[in-house]
Design an enzyme around this catalytic site. Structure first.
Site, PDB file in Angstrom:
ATOM      1  N   ARG A   1      54.845  26.820  17.835  1.00 28.66           N
ATOM      2  CA  ARG A   1      56.078  26.738  17.059  1.00 28.66           C
ATOM      3  C   ARG A   1      55.832  26.988  15.581  1.00 28.66           C
ATOM      4  NH1 ARG A   1      60.057  28.838  16.959  1.00 28.66           N
ATOM      5  NH2 ARG A   1      60.105  28.405  19.198  1.00 28.66           N
TER       6      ARG A   1
ATOM      7  N   LYS B   1      65.333  31.458  -5.574  1.00 32.32           N
ATOM      8  CA  LYS B   1      66.082  30.757  -4.522  1.00 32.32           C
ATOM      9  C   LYS B   1      65.281  30.812  -3.218  1.00 32.32           C
ATOM     10  CE  LYS B   1      70.453  31.900  -6.758  1.00 32.32           C
ATOM     11  NZ  LYS B   1      71.708  32.683  -6.697  1.00 32.32           N
TER      12      LYS B   1
ATOM     13  N   LYS C   1      69.611  31.781 -19.594  1.00 36.58           N
ATOM     14  CA  LYS C   1      70.769  31.926 -18.716  1.00 36.58           C
ATOM     15  C   LYS C   1      71.991  31.236 -19.314  1.00 36.58           C
ATOM     16  CE  LYS C   1      70.175  32.597 -14.483  1.00 36.58           C
ATOM     17  NZ  LYS C   1      70.066  32.435 -13.006  1.00 36.58           N
TER      18      LYS C   1
ATOM     19  N   GLU D   1      70.679  36.520 -19.976  1.00 31.53           N
ATOM     20  CA  GLU D   1      71.820  36.765 -19.104  1.00 31.53           C
ATOM     21  C   GLU D   1      73.106  36.889 -19.917  1.00 31.53           C
ATOM     22  OE1 GLU D   1      72.418  34.319 -15.449  1.00 31.53           O
ATOM     23  OE2 GLU D   1      74.232  33.671 -16.502  1.00 31.53           O
TER      24      GLU D   1
ATOM     25  N   ASP E   1      75.387  39.654 -15.203  1.00 22.34           N
ATOM     26  CA  ASP E   1      75.744  38.728 -14.136  1.00 22.34           C
ATOM     27  C   ASP E   1      77.180  38.920 -13.673  1.00 22.34           C
ATOM     28  OD1 ASP E   1      75.170  36.502 -12.418  1.00 22.34           O
ATOM     29  OD2 ASP E   1      76.423  35.279 -13.726  1.00 22.34           O
TER      30      ASP E   1
END
Length: 293
Positions: free
Chosen positions: A99, A134, A166, A201, A222
């Protein structure tokens, strides 16, 4: 640029410990310790493989007597029904590691396959497909490698690797500083290492000139519309790299790449990828007979 042997072993050991902290109760109680089998890692659908060293480690760390012969190496395409690897050795060890080996191979091959699909959609343009932070906690090293196996490129690996200003940074800055955006970015340049890449950004066209005036390296556009991306690329005019981000989907990727952006960052490569359908098949002739009660 494969993950190092030590890194692979460390991550795989944690996964094995999670899955069998005191061994495999079922196999150890049911299967004769002397049973030797041959298993095959088989593709149930087409895709791009990633995980050869990781799969090998899952079996060998469980039992050094297990050998893994990989037939399709990282970054290579395979068809449904393809035999990706052959594993031979003690049955108990193979069953215990099954697994963990499959979890890694299925997820990483899913990332490589999805990345390859995005890359194919940008053919003929200069745009590079890049990943994001992410990622699954603890698995970034593997998932970023899978992106490379699919023909994509990596963004900064961590918060320590580059300066990326950002929207939330700018919101805090605006509330606590009277300096203009350009002044703040120029001051930032003075305190970070000269080797640090600086990316900022923006989410509106009217922010671009102030950022350009600070001589940044990359401007992240963005959630721009296709028309605004095209205008932004012309406005920046090679004075910085351009990166499209936000709302990037396969049905839009070709149009986004055609605007002339240098980079397209796609969070979906790692945060919502579908695991590929791979299976581990053991030859029935190898399975020891269980005597009736």
């Amino acid at each position: 640029m494969k993950p190092s042997h030590d890194a692979v072993n460390a991550i795989v050991r944690m996964a094995l410990l999670e899955d069998a902290p005191w061994g495999d109760l079922t196999s150890q109680s049911l299967i004769p310790a002397t049973a030797i089998v041959t298993a095959q890692l088989v593709a149930r659908e087409l895709g791009v493989f990633c995980g050869q060293d990781i799969v090998t480690a899952a079996f060998s760390l469980t039992d050094p007597a297990i050998t893994t012969d990989v037939h399709i190496t990282d970054g290579k395409d395979f068809d449904s029904g393809a035999i990706i690897a052959t594993i031979q050795g003690p049955a108990c060890g193979i069953l215990q590691a099954e697994r963990v080996a499959l979890n890694f191979a299925q997820r990483l091959s899913g990332i490589a396959t999805l990345t390859a699909t995005y890359v194919a959609e940008t053919a003929g343009t200069k745009a590079r497909i890049v990943d994001t932070r992410k990622t699954t906690p603890g698995l970034r090293l593997f998932e970023r490698y899978a992106v490379r196996c699919g023909g994509g490129h990596n963004h900064r690996f961590s918060l320590s690797d580059a300066v990326m200003v950002k929207d939330n940074h700018l919101a805090v800055l605006a509330a606590h500083s009277s300096a203009s955006l350009t002044e703040s970015l120029l001051a930032l340049r003075q305190v970070v290492p000269h080797t640090a890449h600086l990316e900022v950004e923006v989410d509106r066209l009217d922010q671009i000139d102030a950022v350009l005036a600070a001589n940044v390296d990359t401007i992240l556009l963005d959630n721009f519309s296709i028309d605004d991306l095209r205008i932004a690329v012309q406005q920046i005019n090679h004075r910085a790299l351009t990166e499209a981000s936000g709302g990037i989907t396969l049905d839009r990727i070709r149009d986004i790449a055609a605007t002339g952006v240098d980079l397209i960052s796609v969070g979906a490569l790692t945060h919502s990828v579908r695991a590929l359908d791979l299976g581990l098949d053991i030859n029935p002739a190898d399975v020891p007979a269980i005597k009736p009660a």
